[in-house]
Enzyme design. Structure first.
Site, PDB file in Angstrom:
ATOM      1  N   LYS A 180      47.912  56.619  15.935  1.00 42.67           N
ATOM      2  CA  LYS A 180      48.779  55.703  15.191  1.00 42.67           C
ATOM      3  C   LYS A 180      50.257  55.915  15.568  1.00 42.67           C
ATOM      4  O   LYS A 180      50.554  56.730  16.418  1.00 42.67           O
ATOM      5  CB  LYS A 180      48.552  55.886  13.681  1.00 42.67           C
ATOM      6  CG  LYS A 180      47.077  55.762  13.255  1.00 42.67           C
ATOM      7  CD  LYS A 180      46.519  54.353  13.415  1.00 42.67           C
ATOM      8  CE  LYS A 180      45.017  54.278  13.408  1.00 42.67           C
ATOM      9  NZ  LYS A 180      44.354  54.526  12.137  1.00 42.67           N
TER      10      LYS A 180
HETATM   11  C1  LIG Z   1      43.132  54.508  11.302  1.00 43.00           C
HETATM   12  C2  LIG Z   1      42.750  53.472  10.311  1.00 43.00           C
HETATM   13  C3  LIG Z   1      42.235  53.802   9.052  1.00 43.00           C
HETATM   14  C4  LIG Z   1      41.839  55.194   8.654  1.00 43.00           C
HETATM   15  O1  LIG Z   1      42.806  56.144   8.807  1.00 43.00           O
HETATM   16  P1  LIG Z   1      42.375  57.705   8.974  1.00 43.00           P
HETATM   17  O2  LIG Z   1      43.711  58.393   8.897  1.00 43.00           O
HETATM   18  O3  LIG Z   1      41.714  57.846  10.288  1.00 43.00           O
HETATM   19  O4  LIG Z   1      41.493  58.052   7.834  1.00 43.00           O
HETATM   20  C5  LIG Z   1      41.993  52.765   8.161  1.00 43.00           C
HETATM   21  N1  LIG Z   1      42.219  51.482   8.490  1.00 43.00           N
HETATM   22  C6  LIG Z   1      42.688  51.129   9.691  1.00 43.00           C
HETATM   23  C7  LIG Z   1      42.923  49.679   9.991  1.00 43.00           C
HETATM   24  C8  LIG Z   1      42.954  52.107  10.652  1.00 43.00           C
HETATM   25  O5  LIG Z   1      43.382  51.741  11.858  1.00 43.00           O
END
Ligand SMILES: *Cc1c(COP(=O)(O)O)cnc(C)c1O
Length: 388
Positions: A180
């Site tokens: 991210k």
């Molecule tokens: C990455 C992501 C999540 C989950 O996040 P984590 O930190 O991996 O638990 C939820 N929704 C979307 C759209 C994501 O890209």
């Protein structure tokens, strides 16, 4: 292999983490509030609550809204499974609303079609980093008195009209997974302007207990009360030190993501057989993913062949996402089946995510473009090839 996404960690980040490791507080120390305040400031929200993952952030949002058995929450299928799972954790029922064909963002018209007397909330997903149509979604949320939540895990740094992501929905969830925009290893955040919801989520991340150990230590007290069934969704102090250090670099990384996108856009405008998603004129896109749609009518093969060809040439392409309702769990538990969201299902057959991350070099970008061009040309019918 050039991956589709990866973190950037420099000496600053390492020093920030090391400093906390040498301090008294490894978890629930001063860095948590510091990171929360800086993050809330960045997105223009009153409150930010840091948790152990983006999934925990979404779960906390569903808890804060009192989602429970018998409640329905509307979500798009073009997302990571966690967006829908958080509803099921609370005993609620996810209801899938299909997406717009050219942006793959949840379609407000489809959302309104799915509203029933049981609907309690809508979770909008800013897929790839493009904010959804929040004005249209708020209109529906207000009309039917349901909560609007943003899964903003892709869109940190984006804007809708004149407002930043993080201040667009009642509750806004972020992830700090290494792919991210900024990372804390694992980690997440929820932002809101509502003090009661913020308080409920702070309690929820700490077993449902209303005070943390630092507060009790300051007050010289052993007494605590558990008022709700919460979880251990706490994030550690050294993760928040990393988050603070990363947040400072976010603006320059957003510029880099934009530049990569512009290079891709310019190259693919000239290419046949490949089509980027549409970006609306009233948003600032945060460019978490670069998704293209393959024109399967022009390419005499399947997406799988092109995917494998790109992989074997060192381009770490990926597919975001398998529509959530098609996973065995959702088919078995909720009786969902192909045909429920045809636009997502058709789009899924032709999408590919290309590498995009701040540490990409110009050579990386050129390599991706050249390889795509070569692979696409190999499969184009002769008519289309002459134009490519
Ligand atoms: C990455 C992501 C999540 C989950 O996040 P984590 O930190 O991996 O638990 C939820 N929704 C979307 C759209 C994501 O890209």
């Amino acid at each position: 292999m050039i991956p589709y996404g990866r973190q950037s960690i420099d000496e600053d980040d390492i020093r920030a983490v090391e400093e906390v490791l040498r301090s008294d507080w490894l978890t629930t120390g001063p860095k948590i509030a510091e990171f929360e305040e800086a993050f809330a400031g960045f997105v223009g929200a009153k409150y930010a609550v840091a948790v152990s993952s983006g999934t925990a952030a979404l779960h906390a949002a569903m808890f804060a809204l009192n989602i429970g058995p018998g409640d329905e929450v509307i979500v798009p299928p073009m997302t990571f499974v966690a967006t829908a799972n958080c509803i099921v954790y609370q005993g609620g029922t996810p209801v899938f609303a299909d997406v717009e064909p050219d942006t793959l963002l949840i379609d407000p018209e489809q959302v309104e079609n799915k509203i029933t007397s049981k609907t309690k909330a809508i979770i909008a997903v800013d897929y790839t980093g493009q904010p959804c149509d929040y004005n249209a979604l708020w209109k529906i949320a207000d009309k039917y008195n349901v909560a609007l939540v943003a899964d903003a895990c892709h869109s940190l740094g984006g804007r809708y009209k004149d407002r930043p992501v993080g201040a667009l929905a009642l509750l806004n969830a972020f992830s700090f997974h290494p792919v991210k925009h900024i990372t804390t290893g694992e980690g997440g955040m929820i932002t809101t302007d509502d003090p009661n919801l913020a308080e409920r989520m702070r309690t929820f991340r700490n077993h449902g207990i209303t005070s943390d150990h630092r507060q009790r230590e300051n007050e010289g007290s052993w007494f605590y009360e558990m008022v709700d069934l919460g979880y251990n969704y706490r994030i550690t102090d050294f993760q928040c030190a990393l988050g603070l250090s990363q947040l400072a670099k976010l603006p320059k990384w957003l510029v880099k993501r934009r530049e990569i996108t512009e290079s891709y856009d310019a190259a693919f405008r000239e290419m046949s057989g490949i089509e980027p998603l549409r970006v609306k004129s009233d948003v600032v896109h945060a460019h978490h993913l670069y998704v293209v749609r393959l024109d399967m009518a022009k390419l005499r093969t399947e997406r799988r062949t092109i995917f494998q060809a790109l992989r074997s040439e060192g381009i770490g392409v990926n597919v975001h996402y398998i529509p959530v309702h098609l996973h065995p769990f959702y088919r078995n538990r909720f009786g969902m089946a192909p045909g429920l969201c045809p636009i997502s299902e058709t789009a899924y057959e032709r999408i590919i995510s290309l590498p995009i991350f701040p540490a990409m070099t110009n050579t990386d970008i050129e390599t991706v473009i050249d390889t795509i061009h070569r692979v696409i040309c190999r499969f184009l019918s002769t008519n289309d090839k002459s134009r490519s």
